[in-house]
Design a protein around this motif. Structure first.
Motif, PDB file in Angstrom:
ATOM      1  N   MET A   7       0.142   8.314   6.331  1.00  0.00           N
ATOM      2  CA  MET A   7      -0.676   7.334   7.019  1.00  0.00           C
ATOM      3  C   MET A   7      -0.866   6.068   6.189  1.00  0.00           C
ATOM      4  N   TYR A   8      -0.578   6.118   4.892  1.00  0.00           N
ATOM      5  CA  TYR A   8      -0.597   4.898   4.075  1.00  0.00           C
ATOM      6  C   TYR A   8       0.565   3.971   4.433  1.00  0.00           C
TER       7      TYR A   8
ATOM      8  N   VAL B  39       0.811  -1.222   0.000  1.00  0.00           N
ATOM      9  CA  VAL B  39       0.000   0.000   0.000  1.00  0.00           C
ATOM     10  C   VAL B  39       0.843   1.271   0.000  1.00  0.00           C
ATOM     11  N   PRO B  40       1.990   1.346   0.721  1.00  0.00           N
ATOM     12  CA  PRO B  40       2.749   2.601   0.731  1.00  0.00           C
ATOM     13  C   PRO B  40       3.137   3.113  -0.647  1.00  0.00           C
ATOM     14  N   SER B  41       3.278   2.234  -1.618  1.00  0.00           N
ATOM     15  CA  SER B  41       3.646   2.695  -2.963  1.00  0.00           C
ATOM     16  C   SER B  41       2.535   3.526  -3.598  1.00  0.00           C
ATOM     17  N   ALA B  42       1.311   3.445  -3.048  1.00  0.00           N
ATOM     18  CA  ALA B  42       0.211   4.233  -3.603  1.00  0.00           C
ATOM     19  C   ALA B  42       0.374   5.719  -3.312  1.00  0.00           C
ATOM     20  N   ALA B  43       1.218   6.077  -2.334  1.00  0.00           N
ATOM     21  CA  ALA B  43       1.384   7.485  -1.964  1.00  0.00           C
ATOM     22  C   ALA B  43       2.784   8.002  -2.240  1.00  0.00           C
ATOM     23  N   ASP B  44       3.633   7.221  -2.936  1.00  0.00           N
ATOM     24  CA  ASP B  44       5.000   7.687  -3.147  1.00  0.00           C
ATOM     25  C   ASP B  44       5.084   8.829  -4.155  1.00  0.00           C
ATOM     26  N   HIS B  45       3.996   9.040  -4.921  1.00  0.00           N
ATOM     27  CA  HIS B  45       3.991  10.137  -5.889  1.00  0.00           C
ATOM     28  C   HIS B  45       3.465  11.437  -5.283  1.00  0.00           C
ATOM     29  N   GLN B  46       3.102  11.402  -4.002  1.00  0.00           N
ATOM     30  CA  GLN B  46       2.582  12.587  -3.342  1.00  0.00           C
ATOM     31  C   GLN B  46       3.650  13.228  -2.475  1.00  0.00           C
ATOM     32  N   SER B  47       3.501  14.519  -2.255  1.00  0.00           N
ATOM     33  CA  SER B  47       4.395  15.203  -1.323  1.00  0.00           C
ATOM     34  C   SER B  47       4.095  14.757   0.091  1.00  0.00           C
ATOM     35  N   SER B  48       5.079  14.940   0.964  1.00  0.00           N
ATOM     36  CA  SER B  48       4.922  14.469   2.335  1.00  0.00           C
ATOM     37  C   SER B  48       3.841  15.264   3.052  1.00  0.00           C
ATOM     38  N   SER B  49       2.937  14.549   3.705  1.00  0.00           N
ATOM     39  CA  SER B  49       1.901  15.144   4.534  1.00  0.00           C
ATOM     40  C   SER B  49       1.430  14.076   5.505  1.00  0.00           C
ATOM     41  N   PHE B  50       0.672  14.487   6.480  1.00  0.00           N
ATOM     42  CA  PHE B  50       0.177  13.508   7.449  1.00  0.00           C
ATOM     43  C   PHE B  50      -0.700  12.472   6.763  1.00  0.00           C
ATOM     44  N   ALA B  51      -1.555  12.913   5.853  1.00  0.00           N
ATOM     45  CA  ALA B  51      -2.465  11.982   5.181  1.00  0.00           C
ATOM     46  C   ALA B  51      -1.707  10.991   4.313  1.00  0.00           C
ATOM     47  N   SER B  52      -0.737  11.450   3.538  1.00  0.00           N
ATOM     48  CA  SER B  52      -0.010  10.536   2.654  1.00  0.00           C
ATOM     49  C   SER B  52       0.858   9.561   3.451  1.00  0.00           C
TER      50      SER B  52
END
Length: 462
Positions: free
Chosen positions: A208-209, A193-206
């Motif tokens: 949490m994946y 699942v963490p790979s689903a947010a690797d294209h996003q900038s760092s934030s609390f929501a991203s």
């Protein structure tokens, strides 16, 4: 008793049982000994963490993150095996479940004991990391950076693992094999699942994946922008690339997300106490409808008084293999599932569907029978039989190979090739051997089942 007193009593009792267990001291010894094998060198020895096919420059922070990533991605199943198979797996529920004490307090006490043990292992790994840093780190050695990186990545995941164990123990249908399968699913999801947010900038929501906590230290505060990361036994090219893991550790929302996972773990333990259900003996079906008649074995056939006396010495080893074969496949539900697994080999290439389906079914059947036959009180009895326990274990392995080959016959028949049967004999033999060896060592089916499911996932992925 107050809730605080109950929690304190549960904690002290569990810690005392842990202290008396040799398994805890073995676990504390394994962490520092195995630390060296968690760090790969250019020759490929150890667990590699690669960026674009190259190892990172081993600074103090990278070393701490490296050890933490290995713990949270590859070693969590070993921690789960320990928690479910250690000395605290048996609880005095016959006494506890008839008292008016708070279930939440009991769960919190056991959870605190499990966390204390796991964090003690992490502390020994930290000491080993300091020593490895003295030997391997490029540049100045900073013990605080090693400790901070390792604990920020690994500690929340270990605390979450303890919470999952407590929750599984609270729900009846998660206390056995189905719970082990659910954990396998959760573990696989946690590392994908963490790979689903690797294209996003760092934030609390991203962040949490990322329950294992490995993505942000590798990617950094910015999106990954197509960078390739690899973890495990992978081939790496020569040379090293710089990696600023401190930027990821200090990125916006990362530390807060790690703290949030600790809070979620505590809430899961409280939920476990709230939904706790007592142990009950399975109720016998009172209805004798058509479905009940199909699923029950039925009464044994009447004795034939005119039958010839049994030939006790006639082919004893063959009869032992046949007996093991029948015990592995006992019950009509197994035969129904075996028919479906054999039919699945007709759908496509046997390697892709039929073989994994048959192997998954056999994992539960083999581990269940191996656990029964290797029970601690049964070995002394079987040693008095005409055939030795070693002969029975060999017969068990051959019977497992037989079942695996039998399930591959439809695929072999439709493809007019012996390839499916050969593959089935190899996979079935390996599964049976792992099941009987681990069950003989642990005297239960649990360790064999969880290890075989991890091997099955690796086989399915390959």
């Amino acid at each position: 008793m107050t809730a605080l007193a109950i929690a304190r009593s549960s904690l002290s009792t569990s810690l005392l049982r842990y202290r008396r267990s040799w398994g805890l001291w073995l676990l504390l010894l394994v962490a520092p000994v195995g630390a060296r094998f968690m760090i790969s060198d250019e020759d490929g020895g150890g667990v590699a963490i690669a960026i674009g096919g190259q190892l990172p420059v081993l600074t103090s922070s990278v070393l701490g993150v490296w050890l933490g990533i290995v713990v949270t991605t590859l070693l969590l199943p070993i921690g789960y095996i320990y928690l479910r198979a250690n000395t605290t797996r048996r609880q005095p529920w016959q006494i506890e479940e008839v008292t008016a004490g708070s279930r939440i307090a009991m769960m919190l006490g056991r959870f605190a004991a499990d966390v204390a043990v796991l964090l003690a292992v992490l502390a020994t790994l930290t000491l080993a990391g300091w020593f490895l840093g003295w030997l391997m780190v490029s540049g100045p050695l900073n013990l605080w950076q090693i400790t901070y990186a390792l604990w920020l990545v690994a500690a929340p995941s270990l605390i979450g693992l303890a919470a999952i164990r407590i929750f599984f123990d609270a729900v009846p249908w998660l206390r056995r094999g189905l719970g082990d399968f659910c954990y396998l699913v959760l573990w696989v999801a946690s590392i994908t699942v963490p790979s689903a947010a690797d294209h996003q900038s760092s934030s609390f929501a991203s962040n949490m994946y990322d329950f294992p906590g490995f993505m942000r230290p590798l990617v950094g505060p910015a999106p990954s922008e197509g960078k390739e990361f690899g973890i495990g036994g992978i081939e790496v090219r020569s040379g090293r690339v710089p990696l600023d893991v401190n930027a990821g550790l200090n990125a916006e929302g990362y530390a807060a997300s790690r703290v949030a996972w600790v809070g979620i773990s505590l809430l899961l333990v409280v939920l476990a106490g709230a939904v706790y259900r007592p142990h009950k003996q399975p109720k016998r079906a009172t209805s004798q409808g058509r479905l009940a008649r199909l699923l029950t074995a039925g009464p044994p056939p009447p004795a034939n008084l005119m039958a010839m006396p049994a030939l006790a010495t006639s082919l004893p080893y063959l009869k032992l293999i046949i007996a093991e074969f029948r015990l592995i496949g006992a019950g009509r539900p197994f035969l129904a599932l075996a028919s479906l697994a054999a039919a699945s080999g007709l759908a496509a290439d046997y390697r892709h569907i039929g073989s994994p389906a048959a192997l998954l079914l056999l994992i539960f059947a083999l581990s269940a029978h191996a656990g029964r036959s290797e029970a601690r009180g049964l070995i002394a009895l079987t040693q008095t039989m005409a055939l030795s326990p070693l002969a029975r274990r060999l017969a068990f392995t051959l019977a497992g190979i037989g079942w695996s080959a039998l399930l591959a016959i439809p695929s072999a028949a439709i493809s007019l090739s012996a390839g499916p049967i050969g593959l089935a004999m190899v996979t079935g033999g390996i599964a049976a051997l792992i099941a009987i060896v681990l069950s003989s060592l642990t005297h239960s089916a649990f360790a064999a089942r969880i290890v075989l499911m991890i091997v099955w996932y690796a086989y399915l992925s390959s």
